[in-house]
Design an enzyme around this catalytic site. Structure first.
Site, PDB file in Angstrom:
ATOM      1  N   ASP A 175      44.050  46.719  50.102  1.00  0.00           N
ATOM      2  CA  ASP A 175      43.360  47.338  48.953  1.00  0.00           C
ATOM      3  C   ASP A 175      43.482  48.861  48.888  1.00  0.00           C
ATOM      4  OD1 ASP A 175      42.606  44.710  48.698  1.00  0.00           O
ATOM      5  OD2 ASP A 175      40.464  45.053  48.950  1.00  0.00           O
TER       6      ASP A 175
ATOM      7  N   HIS B 198      39.518  42.187  39.761  1.00  0.00           N
ATOM      8  CA  HIS B 198      38.320  41.568  39.225  1.00  0.00           C
ATOM      9  C   HIS B 198      38.351  41.426  37.693  1.00  0.00           C
ATOM     10  CE1 HIS B 198      36.606  41.720  43.124  1.00  0.00           C
ATOM     11  NE2 HIS B 198      36.324  43.010  43.136  1.00  0.00           N
TER      12      HIS B 198
ATOM     13  N   HIS C 226      32.299  40.490  36.688  1.00  0.00           N
ATOM     14  CA  HIS C 226      32.463  39.862  37.999  1.00  0.00           C
ATOM     15  C   HIS C 226      31.126  39.815  38.729  1.00  0.00           C
ATOM     16  CE1 HIS C 226      33.940  39.635  42.272  1.00  0.00           C
ATOM     17  NE2 HIS C 226      34.630  38.665  41.695  1.00  0.00           N
TER      18      HIS C 226
ATOM     19  N   CYS D  68      36.644  44.800  53.601  1.00  0.00           N
ATOM     20  CA  CYS D  68      37.816  43.944  53.397  1.00  0.00           C
ATOM     21  C   CYS D  68      38.746  43.905  54.609  1.00  0.00           C
ATOM     22  CB  CYS D  68      38.551  44.359  52.132  1.00  0.00           C
ATOM     23  SG  CYS D  68      37.548  44.074  50.642  1.00  0.00           S
TER      24      CYS D  68
ATOM     25  N   LYS E 230      43.188  39.248  44.946  1.00  0.00           N
ATOM     26  CA  LYS E 230      41.988  38.529  45.360  1.00  0.00           C
ATOM     27  C   LYS E 230      40.804  38.996  44.527  1.00  0.00           C
ATOM     28  CE  LYS E 230      41.198  41.748  49.207  1.00  0.00           C
ATOM     29  NZ  LYS E 230      39.890  42.292  48.812  1.00  0.00           N
TER      30      LYS E 230
ATOM     31  N   HIS F  26      34.594  48.059  39.552  1.00  0.00           N
ATOM     32  CA  HIS F  26      35.784  48.595  40.191  1.00  0.00           C
ATOM     33  C   HIS F  26      36.919  47.596  40.116  1.00  0.00           C
ATOM     34  CE1 HIS F  26      33.931  46.071  43.275  1.00  0.00           C
ATOM     35  NE2 HIS F  26      35.126  45.977  43.828  1.00  0.00           N
TER      36      HIS F  26
ATOM     37  N   ASP G  58      42.542  44.094  45.143  1.00  0.00           N
ATOM     38  CA  ASP G  58      41.324  43.634  44.482  1.00  0.00           C
ATOM     39  C   ASP G  58      41.608  43.552  42.984  1.00  0.00           C
ATOM     40  OD1 ASP G  58      39.029  42.882  45.828  1.00  0.00           O
ATOM     41  OD2 ASP G  58      37.890  44.661  45.281  1.00  0.00           O
TER      42      ASP G  58
END
Length: 212
Positions: free
Chosen positions: A15, A55, A59, A158, A113, A88, A53
């Protein structure tokens, strides 16, 4: 201690995205400072995997999704305790893009993810319900990649969960500590260090890989 990368090793870069760097929506202090080091580490590995990441709107991890909630509060959801974050890494946004100085053109996989609206995903291997696999373990096994070196953002979320889940799934996982930066919520770094010790996940310095 010098560690020589093997053909069955992979560098897993977690990330390293704009929203987690200074000026981003969920900035990690000095998050951008690790980029040159990550680039240098990447040149030591034949196999590099990037996670991202990714989203959707509303989310479950966004504080704005939940009335009267603020970032860094926690709520209980179907799979346990969820920390709420500022919005974010929205899909397709500049904040979700990789840091522009990240230079790993030989990366073989970008794993996204956190794209399911109702499940957060800290780990690169298993989403936060501890049941929904991302597919990364299968990819690594089919490629015969067995030892993983982790770096990126954030150390206490993470990176932590990716390393521990990777270890539980049978991979040798090693965290390059100075090539990470933490969110640093109260006690989160101490808890991460303790979790690594319990799971027998070693922490090394980048010089262990870069010194020859």
């Amino acid at each position: 201690m010098l560690i020589l990368p093997h053909p069955t090793d992979a560098l897993l870069v977690i990330d390293l995205q704009n929203d987690f760097c200074p000026g981003g929506a969920l900035a990690v202090a000095d998050g951008d400072a690790i980029v040159p080091l990550v680039n240098a580490l990447g040149r030591r590995f034949d196999h590099v995997v990037l996670t991202q990441d990714w989203h959707p709107l509303r989310h479950i991890s966004y504080a704005t999704t939940h009335p009267n909630k603020r970032p860094y509060e926690t709520i209980e959801v179907a799979y346990g305790t969820q920390t709420l974050w500022p919005e974010h890494c929205l899909q397709g946004s500049s904040g979700a893009a990789f840091h522009p100085a990240l230079d790993l053109p030989h990366a073989e996989l970008i794993l996204r993810k956190g794209f399911r609206r109702d499940i957060d995903s800290y780990s690169a291997f298993v989403e936060d319900d501890h049941a929904t696999a991302t597919g990364l373990a299968g990819y690594l096994r089919e490629r015969n990649l067995t030892r993983l070196f982790l770096c990126g953002l954030a150390y206490d979320f993470c990176v932590r969960y990716s390393a521990i889940d990777g270890k539980a799934l049978g991979f040798e996982t090693i965290v390059i500590e100075d090539a990470c930066r933490p969110v640093n919520l109260p006690e989160s770094v101490d808890a991460t260090n303790a979790a690594f010790t319990t799971a027998s996940v070693p922490r090394i310095r980048s010089t262990d890989l870069l010194t020859s």
